[in-house]
Design an enzyme around this catalytic site. Structure first.
Site, PDB file in Angstrom:
ATOM      1  N   ASP A  21      -2.295  -7.234  -5.135  1.00  0.00           N
ATOM      2  CA  ASP A  21      -2.918  -6.023  -4.625  1.00  0.00           C
ATOM      3  C   ASP A  21      -3.517  -5.168  -5.738  1.00  0.00           C
ATOM      4  OD1 ASP A  21      -2.834  -5.614  -1.796  1.00  0.00           O
ATOM      5  OD2 ASP A  21      -0.655  -5.625  -1.926  1.00  0.00           O
ATOM      6  N   GLN A  37       1.594 -10.683  -3.234  1.00  0.00           N
ATOM      7  CA  GLN A  37       0.204 -10.305  -2.994  1.00  0.00           C
ATOM      8  C   GLN A  37      -0.364  -9.638  -4.244  1.00  0.00           C
ATOM      9  OE1 GLN A  37      -0.351  -7.873   0.526  1.00  0.00           O
ATOM     10  NE2 GLN A  37      -2.176  -9.047   1.033  1.00  0.00           N
ATOM     11  N   CYS A  75       0.803  -1.242   0.000  1.00  0.00           N
ATOM     12  CA  CYS A  75       0.000   0.000   0.000  1.00  0.00           C
ATOM     13  C   CYS A  75       0.830   1.285   0.000  1.00  0.00           C
ATOM     14  CB  CYS A  75      -0.957   0.004   1.178  1.00  0.00           C
ATOM     15  SG  CYS A  75      -1.762  -1.566   1.512  1.00  0.00           S
ATOM     16  N   ARG A 105       6.924 -10.798   5.613  1.00  0.00           N
ATOM     17  CA  ARG A 105       6.376 -10.624   6.958  1.00  0.00           C
ATOM     18  C   ARG A 105       6.944 -11.705   7.860  1.00  0.00           C
ATOM     19  NH1 ARG A 105      -0.067  -9.780   5.435  1.00  0.00           N
ATOM     20  NH2 ARG A 105       0.250  -8.074   3.934  1.00  0.00           N
ATOM     21  N   LYS A 121     -13.076  -3.901   6.531  1.00  0.00           N
ATOM     22  CA  LYS A 121     -12.876  -4.656   5.297  1.00  0.00           C
ATOM     23  C   LYS A 121     -13.981  -5.673   5.079  1.00  0.00           C
ATOM     24  CE  LYS A 121      -9.771  -7.975   7.571  1.00  0.00           C
ATOM     25  NZ  LYS A 121      -8.570  -8.796   7.441  1.00  0.00           N
ATOM     26  N   HIS A 135      -8.640  -0.709  -1.094  1.00  0.00           N
ATOM     27  CA  HIS A 135      -7.532  -1.656  -1.230  1.00  0.00           C
ATOM     28  C   HIS A 135      -8.153  -3.032  -1.308  1.00  0.00           C
ATOM     29  CE1 HIS A 135      -4.278  -4.081   1.108  1.00  0.00           C
ATOM     30  NE2 HIS A 135      -4.245  -4.333  -0.178  1.00  0.00           N
ATOM     31  N   HIS A 174      -5.193  -0.970  -5.709  1.00  0.00           N
ATOM     32  CA  HIS A 174      -5.664   0.214  -4.983  1.00  0.00           C
ATOM     33  C   HIS A 174      -6.464   1.046  -5.968  1.00  0.00           C
ATOM     34  CE1 HIS A 174      -2.206  -1.156  -2.614  1.00  0.00           C
ATOM     35  NE2 HIS A 174      -2.875  -0.698  -1.580  1.00  0.00           N
TER      36      HIS A 174
END
Length: 604
Positions: free
Chosen positions: A335, A333, A286, A315, A416, A462, A337
């Site tokens: 992702d 990931q 992000c 992570r 979310k 997101h 946005h």
């Protein structure tokens, strides 16, 4: 009925095993019976905690031994005695001082009691001569828990911290009916056969090496599978109007302070020092995307602006939590946005749900929707959280989706929508997520020029569809039991020459298939054809073709498909067109057949 009348007349909520609360209560009682049995057999054991979980229950014990299969059998037998004894579960409360006195020989219970605020009334439950600290609720009597099974053991740090002592955890499950328990245990056995770690090795997809615990290595066949999945992602997102970006893996501390990750996610981040400045390996994509947005000034006419990224993130996970591709320390990931006007929130969520629906249907997944709200550790004003949460609820309601509220399970920066898919074994997996984020645009001072010529703050969503490419591959491997659809399979066609004489023709068949975008390979070993066929079937390839003198002379192939078995001879060009069509249309015959384990599976 009786249940409705009691609910109405007595202001009571009567739960059954079909209710989430009833199932939790049932299995929580199983954890207490387990603790009593272990205490009976091993009086010196120290008790920690024993909650119900989605698939059953567990209890953590401090004991100077490792429980074996033989030990579990003894504990199960002792649990059956407790069930047969038909003990009532009685509850009582004590003051903090009285509770500490009662639990004086249980150090973990004492710590839990001391964690409670002064003046707290503390609840206990008693069955027979066994007493445990517990808020409840529980079944009325142990006799109800007849259908149970202890499943496995594992190590678990006290309170989940690696700084604390490693305890011994025993997992179990329980159902209200013995038939449902048997079906569930059968499903577990099937799941063991489908374990992606086992199949990943057999099918040469990936390995986890000692030199990189939690960091998967993808092998050539695994990379074909991975790239097929990524190509599908890119194809879908291009059609849906997304622009793909890529952001750096390592970014400086100032970025993570701005985003809030340094304060709220630091313990999960890997850091380094470059030119005497602190940097972090990104745990999320992000913040990088925020910088991409800020690289130019945007107009309201640019909206909705959809940016997608297949970003590699890292992570930190405790070593005990690592599990094949399902729980790793680095993953990609998928992702995206989306920057938009407030009036575009609902139509964008609708577009995302259509995309998610298309993807999950392509793989034969069912799914359900949950809305997760503000967690304790969060950033931003309460009013903003309430507005964001209500926006998600309104969107799901207007779109006609049934949903469940998960209180306190949102991200630290926003509520979310969680999409939980169901695989062919009836198991649920958290994959897709839609997060409405008012925080990051504000923290990064994102702006756009509105129709009034003034600067405004954009709204941002997101979202992910697969979640993690690696984890999704693990889920797909178990969902399909390694028998991937033709368009996804690492090897779509295995070509088997009957003898050395036909190797050149086999090579030609492979070449023509590859030229048409069909992944194919030949088995040139000097083995008997029956052995080669058995080996190819073990590899779970969608198509096996055998070539000999007849096929060479007629430019044909003898076809065996995973779906139909032996199909006979086909002209080579006709066979190539057939397989190419399957790949092009993403045909998945798995969605047209019924898996015996997806029928009548008891609720977990």
């Amino acid at each position: 009925d009786l249940r409705t009348n009691l609910n109405k007349d007595c202001n009571l909520e009567i739960l059954t095993f079909e209710d989430d609360g009833g199932k939790w209560t049932f299995r929580h009682t199983g954890a207490h019976i387990l603790a009593q049995a272990v205490k009976n057999l091993y009086p010196d054991v120290k008790l920690a905690i024993g909650p119900a979980i989605q698939t059953g229950f567990y209890y953590d014990f401090d004991i100077d031994k490792h429980f074996t299969e033989e030990d579990l059998a003894k504990i199960e037998a002792e649990m059956k005695k407790i069930v047969k004894a038909k003990y009532d579960l009685e509850t009582f409360t004590l003051s903090k001082e009285e509770a500490l006195k009662l639990m004086k020989d249980e150090p973990y219970k004492i710590e839990l009691i001391n964690d409670l605020p002064d003046g707290e009334i503390i609840r206990f439950y008693k069955q027979g001569d066994f007493v445990d600290l517990c808020a409840g609720p529980h079944l009325l009597n142990t006799k109800s828990l007849e259908a149970f099974k202890l499943l496995s053991t594992a190590g678990a740090y006290w309170k989940g911290s690696e700084k604390n002592k490693m305890l011994c955890r025993i997992y179990g499950t329980a159902f209200s009916k013995k038939a449902d328990l048997k079906t569930y245990l059968d499903r577990i056995e099937e799941a063991k056969k489908r374990d992606h770690r086992k199949l990943g090795k057999e099918l040469e997809l990936f390995v986890i090496m000692d030199e990189g615990p939690g960091f998967p290595f993808f092998l050539p066949k695994g990379m074909v599978l991975r790239n097929n999945l990524i190509n599908y992602w890119r194809e879908l997102h291009q059609k849906a109007g997304y622009k793909e970006i890529s952001t750096p893996i390592i970014l400086n501390k100032e970025l993570w302070l701005t985003s809030g990750h340094w304060e709220h996610y630091r313990e999960n981040m890997y850091t380094t020092i470059i030119d005497e400045m602190d940097f972090a390996v990104k745990p999320m994509n992000c913040p990088g995307c925020m910088l991409v947005y800020k690289s130019k000034l945007h107009s309201y006419k640019d909206f909705p602006l959809r940016m997608g990224e297949l970003g590699l993130v890292h992570r930190h996970e405790l070593s005990g939590a690592l599990h094949g591709l399902m729980r790793v320390r680095n993953f990609t990931q998928d992702d995206a946005h989306i920057f938009m006007l407030p009036t575009q929130i609902k139509p964008e969520i609708e577009n995302i749900m259509k995309l998610i629906d298309e993807v999950y249907n392509a793989f034969g997944f069912k799914y359900r929707v949950e809305i997760s709200t503000k967690p304790e550790d969060s950033i931003g004003e309460e009013e903003v959280w309430e507005t964001a949460t209500q926006s998600l609820i309104d969107a799901m309601t207007e779109l006609g989706y049934d949903y469940k509220i998960n209180e306190g399970d949102g991200a630290f920066y926003g509520p979310k929508i969680d999409i939980k898919l169901e695989d062919s074994l009836g198991r649920t997996w958290q994959c897709g997520t839609i997060q409405l984020d008012f925080q990051l645009p504000d923290r990064f001072d994102l702006e756009y020029i509105g129709s009034d010529g003034e600067r405004h703050r954009p709204v941002m969503i997101h979202r992910v569809v697969f979640g993690s490419i690696e984890r999704f591959i693990g889920i797909l491997t178990e969902h399909f039991a390694g028998a991937f659809p033709t368009w996804l399979a690492p090897v779509a066609v295995k070509v088997l020459p009957i003898s050395d004489k036909y190797m050149d023709y086999a090579d030609s068949v492979v070449k023509q298939l590859n030229e048409k975008g069909v992944t194919a390979e030949a088995d040139y070993r000097t083995e008997k054809i029956g052995y080669k066929i058995r080996e190819a079937r073990m590899e779970r390839v969608p198509y096996i073709v055998v070539v000999g003198i007849e096929e060479q002379e007629n430019t044909s192939v003898s076809v065996r498909s995973r779906q139909k078995g032996e199909e006979g001879s086909f002209p080579l060009n006709e066979f190539i067109d057939r397989v190419s069509s399957e790949i092009k249309t993403k045909f998945n015959y798995h969605t047209n057949i019924t898996n015996e384990f997806s029928k009548n599976v008891p609720v977990q």
